[in-house]
Motif scaffolding. Structure first.
Motif, PDB file in Angstrom:
ATOM      1  N   LYS A  27       0.835  -1.210   0.000  1.00 26.99           N
ATOM      2  CA  LYS A  27       0.000   0.000   0.000  1.00 26.99           C
ATOM      3  C   LYS A  27       0.868   1.258   0.000  1.00 26.99           C
ATOM      4  CE  LYS A  27      -3.729   2.474   2.337  1.00 26.99           C
ATOM      5  NZ  LYS A  27      -4.223   2.981   1.037  1.00 26.99           N
ATOM      6  N   ILE A  28       1.945   1.256   0.752  1.00 28.85           N
ATOM      7  CA  ILE A  28       2.857   2.401   0.739  1.00 28.85           C
ATOM      8  C   ILE A  28       3.385   2.622  -0.679  1.00 28.85           C
ATOM      9  CG2 ILE A  28       5.069   3.291   1.565  1.00 28.85           C
ATOM     10  CD1 ILE A  28       4.556   1.835   4.209  1.00 28.85           C
ATOM     11  N   ILE A  29       3.801   1.544  -1.327  1.00 24.82           N
ATOM     12  CA  ILE A  29       4.311   1.644  -2.701  1.00 24.82           C
ATOM     13  C   ILE A  29       3.237   2.201  -3.624  1.00 24.82           C
ATOM     14  CG2 ILE A  29       5.112   0.305  -4.690  1.00 24.82           C
ATOM     15  CD1 ILE A  29       6.407  -1.627  -2.588  1.00 24.82           C
ATOM     16  N   HIS A  30       2.029   1.669  -3.515  1.00 26.53           N
ATOM     17  CA  HIS A  30       0.923   2.108  -4.371  1.00 26.53           C
ATOM     18  C   HIS A  30       0.597   3.581  -4.156  1.00 26.53           C
ATOM     19  CE1 HIS A  30      -3.406   2.858  -5.097  1.00 26.53           C
ATOM     20  NE2 HIS A  30      -3.212   2.121  -6.180  1.00 26.53           N
ATOM     21  N   ASP A  31       0.503   4.006  -2.898  1.00 25.72           N
ATOM     22  CA  ASP A  31       0.107   5.382  -2.593  1.00 25.72           C
ATOM     23  C   ASP A  31       1.155   6.384  -3.070  1.00 25.72           C
ATOM     24  OD1 ASP A  31      -2.088   4.229  -1.466  1.00 25.72           O
ATOM     25  OD2 ASP A  31      -1.687   4.884   0.587  1.00 25.72           O
ATOM     26  N   PHE A  32       2.422   6.067  -2.906  1.00 26.17           N
ATOM     27  CA  PHE A  32       3.469   6.997  -3.332  1.00 26.17           C
ATOM     28  C   PHE A  32       3.673   6.964  -4.838  1.00 26.17           C
ATOM     29  CE2 PHE A  32       4.308   7.373   1.118  1.00 26.17           C
ATOM     30  CZ  PHE A  32       4.819   8.660   1.249  1.00 26.17           C
ATOM     31  N   ALA A  33       3.439   5.819  -5.466  1.00 29.30           N
ATOM     32  CA  ALA A  33       3.547   5.743  -6.923  1.00 29.30           C
ATOM     33  C   ALA A  33       2.574   6.714  -7.578  1.00 29.30           C
ATOM     34  CB  ALA A  33       3.291   4.321  -7.406  1.00 29.30           C
ATOM     35  N   ALA A  34       1.389   6.862  -6.988  1.00 29.29           N
ATOM     36  CA  ALA A  34       0.381   7.768  -7.545  1.00 29.29           C
ATOM     37  C   ALA A  34       0.856   9.216  -7.468  1.00 29.29           C
ATOM     38  CB  ALA A  34      -0.944   7.597  -6.800  1.00 29.29           C
ATOM     39  N   VAL A  35       1.484   9.606  -6.354  1.00 31.75           N
ATOM     40  CA  VAL A  35       1.964  10.980  -6.195  1.00 31.75           C
ATOM     41  C   VAL A  35       3.153  11.243  -7.123  1.00 31.75           C
ATOM     42  CG1 VAL A  35       2.816  12.691  -4.559  1.00 31.75           C
ATOM     43  CG2 VAL A  35       1.175  10.970  -3.806  1.00 31.75           C
ATOM     44  N   VAL A  36       4.009  10.251  -7.265  1.00 27.53           N
ATOM     45  CA  VAL A  36       5.146  10.365  -8.181  1.00 27.53           C
ATOM     46  C   VAL A  36       4.656  10.598  -9.604  1.00 27.53           C
ATOM     47  CG1 VAL A  36       7.010   9.040  -9.267  1.00 27.53           C
ATOM     48  CG2 VAL A  36       6.768   9.034  -6.777  1.00 27.53           C
ATOM     49  N   LYS A  37       3.694   9.802 -10.019  1.00 24.63           N
ATOM     50  CA  LYS A  37       3.161   9.921 -11.381  1.00 24.63           C
ATOM     51  C   LYS A  37       2.480  11.267 -11.590  1.00 24.63           C
ATOM     52  CE  LYS A  37       0.224   7.548 -14.747  1.00 24.63           C
ATOM     53  NZ  LYS A  37      -0.662   6.361 -14.983  1.00 24.63           N
ATOM     54  N   VAL A  89       7.470  -2.206  -6.978  1.00 24.97           N
ATOM     55  CA  VAL A  89       8.136  -0.935  -7.287  1.00 24.97           C
ATOM     56  C   VAL A  89       8.455  -0.870  -8.771  1.00 24.97           C
ATOM     57  CG1 VAL A  89      10.208   0.452  -6.902  1.00 24.97           C
ATOM     58  CG2 VAL A  89       9.098  -0.690  -4.968  1.00 24.97           C
ATOM     59  N   ARG A  90       9.009  -1.946  -9.301  1.00 26.47           N
ATOM     60  CA  ARG A  90       9.371  -1.995 -10.721  1.00 26.47           C
ATOM     61  C   ARG A  90       8.133  -1.866 -11.603  1.00 26.47           C
ATOM     62  NH1 ARG A  90      11.884  -6.526 -10.538  1.00 26.47           N
ATOM     63  NH2 ARG A  90      13.951  -5.630 -10.190  1.00 26.47           N
ATOM     64  N   ASP A  91       7.078  -2.565 -11.251  1.00 21.98           N
ATOM     65  CA  ASP A  91       5.838  -2.520 -12.052  1.00 21.98           C
ATOM     66  C   ASP A  91       5.205  -1.132 -12.047  1.00 21.98           C
ATOM     67  OD1 ASP A  91       6.170  -5.187 -12.637  1.00 21.98           O
ATOM     68  OD2 ASP A  91       4.695  -5.899 -11.170  1.00 21.98           O
ATOM     69  N   SER A  92       5.478  -0.351 -10.999  1.00 22.43           N
ATOM     70  CA  SER A  92       4.913   0.997 -10.908  1.00 22.43           C
ATOM     71  C   SER A  92       5.717   2.013 -11.722  1.00 22.43           C
ATOM     72  CB  SER A  92       4.863   1.449  -9.450  1.00 22.43           C
ATOM     73  OG  SER A  92       6.172   1.685  -8.959  1.00 22.43           O
ATOM     74  N   GLY A  93       6.817   1.553 -12.329  1.00 17.39           N
ATOM     75  CA  GLY A  93       7.643   2.438 -13.148  1.00 17.39           C
ATOM     76  C   GLY A  93       8.717   3.169 -12.383  1.00 17.39           C
ATOM     77  N   ASP A 248       3.828  15.354  -2.075  1.00 16.81           N
ATOM     78  CA  ASP A 248       3.265  16.148  -3.162  1.00 16.81           C
ATOM     79  C   ASP A 248       3.802  17.583  -3.102  1.00 16.81           C
ATOM     80  OD1 ASP A 248       1.236  16.358  -5.381  1.00 16.81           O
ATOM     81  OD2 ASP A 248       0.420  17.862  -4.028  1.00 16.81           O
ATOM     82  N   VAL A 249       3.849  18.163  -1.914  1.00 15.95           N
ATOM     83  CA  VAL A 249       4.430  19.503  -1.741  1.00 15.95           C
ATOM     84  C   VAL A 249       5.908  19.488  -2.135  1.00 15.95           C
ATOM     85  CG1 VAL A 249       4.995  21.304  -0.052  1.00 15.95           C
ATOM     86  CG2 VAL A 249       2.797  20.099   0.082  1.00 15.95           C
ATOM     87  N   TRP A 250       6.603  18.466  -1.705  1.00 10.19           N
ATOM     88  CA  TRP A 250       8.043  18.298  -1.970  1.00 10.19           C
ATOM     89  C   TRP A 250       8.312  18.255  -3.471  1.00 10.19           C
ATOM     90  CZ3 TRP A 250      11.024  13.152  -1.175  1.00 10.19           C
ATOM     91  CH2 TRP A 250      12.395  13.391  -0.980  1.00 10.19           C
ATOM     92  N   PHE A 251       7.555  17.408  -4.178  1.00  5.23           N
ATOM     93  CA  PHE A 251       7.754  17.256  -5.623  1.00  5.23           C
ATOM     94  C   PHE A 251       7.425  18.554  -6.360  1.00  5.23           C
ATOM     95  CE2 PHE A 251       6.545  12.501  -5.091  1.00  5.23           C
ATOM     96  CZ  PHE A 251       7.827  12.215  -4.640  1.00  5.23           C
ATOM     97  N   LYS A 252       6.350  19.206  -5.961  1.00  2.00           N
ATOM     98  CA  LYS A 252       5.972  20.454  -6.630  1.00  2.00           C
ATOM     99  C   LYS A 252       7.028  21.534  -6.402  1.00  2.00           C
ATOM    100  CE  LYS A 252       0.941  20.010  -7.078  1.00  2.00           C
ATOM    101  NZ  LYS A 252       0.925  18.537  -7.082  1.00  2.00           N
TER     102      LYS A 252
END
Length: 376
Positions: A27-37, A89-93, A248-252
Motif C-alpha cells: 500500500k505504501i508503494i501504491h500510494d506513493f507511486a500515484a503521487v510520483v506519477k 516498485v518496478r511494475d509501478s515504473g 506532493d508539496v516536496w515534488f511540486k
C-alpha cells in the motif's frame, strides 16, 4: 562511468515501515507511486534488507531492551515478500533500490534485479560490506551522516576508482532534524570536494517540505532522499517520515526549483527572442549630422547616437568610425548597414540580426529625415 541514474532522482525510503506486513508495504508503494506519477518526477522506493536469521547474535535475539534488535525482529519479512515488494516498485515504473546491511542481502539484491544499492551512514567504513557491494558493479549511493572528511574521501575513492557509478548525499543523522540542523551549505562543500560525482541530500527534517529543496536544488543537489510512511491501521507515523500529501508539496517545490534555475551551469544560457528584442529597443542608433555623399568615410564628427534604433540601422554596438558610404545619406538620416562598406557588413549572421532588430519604419511613423523630406 554513467551517473545518469542519479540525476533528479527522489529516493523514497520505505525502510521497515511495512512493519513486517506485506499488504502494508504494498500500500505504501501504491500510494506513493500515484503521487510520483501525478508530479512527473523520477523516484526510487528503497527497502532495507537484512538476513535476519543470521544478522543478530543468537544470545541477543530476545533482548527487547535493545531497540535496533527489537525493531529488526518485529519488522522481519521473508525473502519472497521482499521480492514481491521489489517487483511492485518496478511494475509501478519506479527505480528499485535497497540498503543491504549484510553480505547475504547484497546477493539477494542481485538475485532480485535491484537497480541501485545504498550505503547507510553507519556502514561507510564497513570494509567487508563495501567489498561485497562493489563486487556487484551496481550503482551505489552513500550518505555522509556523521562521517569525517577522511572517511568520505576513502569511500569516494574506493568506488570511483573501480568505475562504479557513485553518488554521495549530504546527511545529518538526527531523527527528526530541525531546520537549524540541516547544514545545507555542506552541499557546496561536497560539490567542491568531489566535483566529478553527483551530490544529493538525505534529510530527516519534520517542519518543511518546500523551502529546503529549493535551496538544495539551487546549490546543485541532484538526488533527494526522505523516509516515507502512510496513515494506515492506526500505526503512528514517525516525525521524520513524509506522508504522500507532504511528498506532493516536496515534488511540486522541486519542479518549481528546476523551472526557476533553468538550464545547466556549464555553459552560457541561450538568450530568448523576447529578451533580445527588449534590449535592442534600448540601444542607440547611428544618425547622420548632415548630408553625406557616396564614398564618404565616416568619422565620429559625422554622426550622432540616439534612440530609436530602426530595422537595418547600425547601432553604437557596430559603429567603429572609418566605414565608407556606398549610398548617400541626408542629414538626420539613419545610417543603414546596406549603405556601408565595412568589414562587419560582410558578416551574414550580423547582417541578419541588424535587419531584424529595432523599430519598424512605416508610412505613419517614418524616420525623421524622411518626415522632413516629405514636408519639403
Amino acid at each position: 562511468m554513467s551517473t545518469e541514474i542519479f540525476q533528479d532522482l527522489f529516493v523514497l525510503e520505505l525502510a521497515n515501515n511495512h512493519w513486517g506486513k506485506i499488504d502494508r508495504g504494498l500500500k505504501i508503494i501504491h500510494d506513493f507511486a500515484a503521487v510520483v506519477k501525478a508530479n512527473n518526477v523520477r523516484a526510487a522506493i528503497k527497502l532495507q534488507f537484512r538476513d535476519v536469521d543470521n544478522f543478530i547474535h543468537w544470545e541477543f535475539r530476545d533482548r527487547a531492551d535493545v531497540r535496533y534488535i527489537k525493531k529488526t525482529i518485529d519488522t522481519h519479512l521473508p525473502w519472497d515478500s521482499l521480492r514481491q515488494m521489489i517487483e511492485a516498485v518496478r511494475d509501478s515504473g519506479m527505480v528499485t533500490m535497497v540498503t543491504p546491511f549484510d553480505e547475504v542481502s547484497v546477493d539477494k539484491c542481485v538475485e532480485f534485479g535491484v537497480d541501485v544499492l545504498k550505503i547507510a551512514s553507519s556502514d561507510i567504513r564497513d570494509k567487508t560490506l563495501l567489498r561485497k557491494m562493489a563486487s556487484t558493479g551496481l550503482p551505489v549511493v552513500a550518505s555522509s551522516g556523521g562521517a569525517e572528511a577522511k572517511h568520505i574521501d576513502a569511500l569516494v575513492a574506493y568506488f570511483t576508482s573501480r568505475n562504479i557509478p557513485f553518488a554521495l548525499n549530504h546527511c545529518v543523522s538526527l531523527y527528526p532534524s530541525e531546520d537549524s540542523e540541516l547544514e545545507l551549505n555542506q552541499i557546496d562543500y561536497l560539490r567542491d570536494r568531489y566535483p566529478d560525482i553527483v551530490i544529493g541530500l538525505s534529510t530527516h527534517e519534520h517542519r518543511d517540505w518546500h523551502d529546503s529543496i529549493l535551496i538544495a536544488y539551487g546549490k546543485g543537489a541532484r538526488t533527494f532522499e526522505r523516509h516515507i510512511d502512510i496513515d494506515y491501521e492506526g500505526v503512528p507515523v514517525s516525525a521524520y517520515c513524509t506522508k504522500p500529501e507532504q511528498a506532493d508539496v516536496w515534488f511540486k517545490a522541486f519542479n518549481k526549483a528546476k523551472e526557476m534555475c533553468g538550464g545547466p551551469a556549464t555553459f552560457r544560457r541561450e538568450v530568448p527572442e523576447k529578451e533580445r528584442r527588449y534590449l535592442d529597443a534600448l540601444v542607440r542608433g547611428v544618425y547622420a549630422k548632415r548630408d553625406l555623399p557616396v564614398g564618404h568615410v565616416l568619422t565620429d564628427a559625422d554622426v550622432y547616437h540616439v534612440v530609436p534604433l530602426l530595422k537595418g540601422q547600425i547601432s553604437t554596438r557596430e559603429f567603429e568610425s572609418g566605414e565608407k558610404l556606398t549610398k548617400a545619406i541626408v542629414a538626420d538620416g539613419a545610417v543603414m548597414l546596406t549603405g556601408l562598406d565595412a568589414p562587419y557588413a560582410k558578416d551574414p549572421a550580423l547582417a541578419a540580426l541588424i535587419a531584424d532588430r529595432g523599430m519598424e519604419e512605416s508610412a505613419d511613423n517614418p524616420a525623421p529625415a524622411l518626415k522632413r523630406a516629405s514636408v519639403a
